[in-house]
Write an enzyme that holds these catalytic residues in place. Structure first.
Site, short mmCIF file in Angstrom:
data_model
loop_
_atom_site.label_atom_id
_atom_site.label_comp_id
_atom_site.label_asym_id
_atom_site.label_seq_id
_atom_site.Cartn_x
_atom_site.Cartn_y
_atom_site.Cartn_z
N SER A 1 0.85 -1.19 0.00
CA SER A 1 0.00 0.00 0.00
C SER A 1 0.88 1.24 0.00
CB SER A 1 -0.91 0.01 1.24
OG SER A 1 -0.13 0.15 2.43
N LYS A 2 0.26 2.41 0.03
CA LYS A 2 1.00 3.66 -0.04
C LYS A 2 1.98 3.84 1.12
CE LYS A 2 -2.25 6.40 -2.79
NZ LYS A 2 -3.11 7.60 -2.81
N ARG A 3 1.68 3.20 2.25
CA ARG A 3 2.58 3.38 3.39
C ARG A 3 3.94 2.72 3.15
NH1 ARG A 3 -0.84 -0.65 5.17
NH2 ARG A 3 0.12 -2.58 5.92
#
Length: 488
Positions: A256-258
């Site tokens: 994910s973006k994290r």
């Protein structure tokens, strides 16, 4: 076993609800490599029946991402083809005959249950600790009951009647998988607003487009038995299935973006080369069976087969992607490097244009010094900013070097010596610098380190004497004099 069919037709079918992310790009790449390996047809289909979340911007982003990666499609948007249109919302009229066939054969039925009623029943089952399976309330409604419900103004959805049997999937990556149909509800084929659901639309599209292999992420495994039941109910040929393992982040959770940039076009903005991204994501689940890692696109096509695709999840590693990109940058001719780097330099305000031959020659000299030291073009701007501007930041370690005793006197003597130089080249500069060190009775590093700090604001970088040559005599002297003034 992987089976090779006479007519290879595979598709990549993204939903335009966001950008093309790494997982989607990897799925597209595997389908593309498979198609090119077997000289088949690669179809791009946009599944935009999610009318709330689908956007034109997302469609553009997906197409741009595919083009940037070099994943050209044979049929689809902007190309057309025999089995179009290639947007699901433009195909709505094609689904009705199949719905009618299922209703007529008794494989499907109208459901008049409202979302509120279904929600209430689901809550009751969950309170009892059970998974909710639709209770087929509407399967055996009498005509009188149907008429009464219709008078209430209810618009029905259409459900598929799940058969009472095992559903077997011979997956080309996962192997044999069995599903108990009793664990599945009679799922909705067409919603009450007339829009087909994902599982129905995708199956009909794959039938009409004569798709021979459905290759997708293994998060779709739960959809596959539902789709197989639709194929069987319509007595349609069932394609092969191959479910690719998920890409996980470094913490073993779903990417994910994290975990950093995940959009393909973000990698372009970060200064990565498309061929490096393709090479890296090809290794997220596929292996050549050798220790070799860097492949040309032609070599990836030649070597890609499904028996080399792992059934286990892959870990996305930004450092590894940087390594791949760095390997490609090292091999890139300086002239091509400058061409690719120029948009980043212009965006940063480091240069205005490249029409001047001397400017190009100067940039190629900088590239020759920096190309083995950076992994992407953004890093080039960060590590080599001092070549292009005077207000570069001096890092903390460089500051400490400049504050050491005797540095001011060393730099003053250096300035005087450089001013005396008639020939400005790497060899002459090195000779003069070492001559000054001898005169001052100091070690080479005692003059080299503060000189680098004064000229670049950094403690590491390319050969100091090559750097000094490329910067030019005037810039060297001005920066050294500025540093001396600051030390005063």
């Amino acid at each position: 076993m992987e089976t090779k069919k006479k007519s290879i037709r595979v598709r990549f079918a993204p939903s335009p609800t966001g950008y093309l992310h790494i997982g989607g790009a990897r799925t597209a790449l595997f389908n593309w490599l498979y198609t090119r390996h077997y000289n088949g047809t690669f179809v791009l289909r946009i599944e935009d029946t999610d009318l709330v979340r689908s956007t034109d911007e997302a469609v553009t982003a997906i197409l741009d991402g595919m083009k940037w990666l070099g994943l050209d499609w044979d049929e689809g948007p902007e190309k057309g083809g025999e089995y179009g249109p290639y947007f699901q919302t433009q195909r709505l009229n094609l689904y009705k005959p199949f719905v009618d066939r299922l209703l007529t054969s008794g494989e499907a039925y109208y459901c008049y249950c409202t979302p509120e009623e279904l929600k209430t029943r689901r809550k009751k089952e969950m309170a009892r600790g059970k998974a909710y399976i639709y209770d087929r309330k509407c399967l055996n409604l009498s005509e009188a009951e149907k008429e009464k419900i219709k008078r209430e103004g209810r618009k029905p959805s259409i459900r598929l009647k799940m058969p009472d049997r095992k559903i077997i999937v011979q997956d080309l990556i996962k192997g044999k998988m069995e599903f108990d149909s009793k664990l599945f509800s009679d799922f909705v084929l067409v919603k009450s607003d007339g829009i087909p659901t994902y599982n129905f639309a995708v199956t009909i599209d794959d039938i009409l487009m004569k798709i021979s292999l459905v290759m997708r992420g293994d998060d779709h495994i739960s959809n596959t038995p539902k789709q197989i039941v639709i194929y069987q109910a319509l007595e349609a040929p069932i394609p092969d299935f191959a479910h690719i393992p998920m890409i996980m982040g470094s913490d073993n959770t779903r990417l994910s973006k994290r975990h950093g940039a995940t959009s393909v076009m973000e990698f372009q903005k970060m200064g990565f080369l498309p061929e490096a991204v393709v090479n890296y994501i090809a290794h997220l689940g596929w292996s050549s069976g050798t220790d070799r890692e860097v492949f040309s696109t032609a070599e990836l096509i030649e070597g890609f087969t499904l028996d080399k695709v792992s059934s286990h999840a892959s870990i996305f590693d930004m450092e590894k992607l940087n390594w791949f990109n760095g390997e490609y940058l090292k091999e890139m001719p300086n002239e091509m490097y400058v061409k690719n780097l120029t948009p980043f330099l212009e965006e940063a305000g480091f240069i205005d244009y490249l029409s001047d031959i001397e400017m190009k020659s100067w940039l190629e000299k900088i590239v020759s010094l920096m190309k083995t030291r950076v992994k992407n073009f953004r890093q080039f701007l960060e590590y080599g900013d001092y070549f292009f501007k005077e207000d570069f930041v001096t890092d903390e370690n460089a500051e400490q070097i400049l504050k050491q005793n005797g540095v001011k006197n060393i730099l003053k003597n250096l300035v005087k010596g450089l001013q005396e130089l008639d020939s400005w080249d790497e060899g002459s500069i090195e000779t003069k610098v070492r001559e000054i060190a001898t005169q001052l009775n100091i070690k080479g590093r005692q003059i080299i380190h503060p000189t680098r700090a004064a000229l670049s604001g950094k403690t590491v970088g390319p050969s100091l004497f090559a750097l000094m040559e490329v910067l030019g005599k005037d810039k060297n002297i001005k920066r050294l004099e500025k540093t001396i003034a600051n030390l005063d």
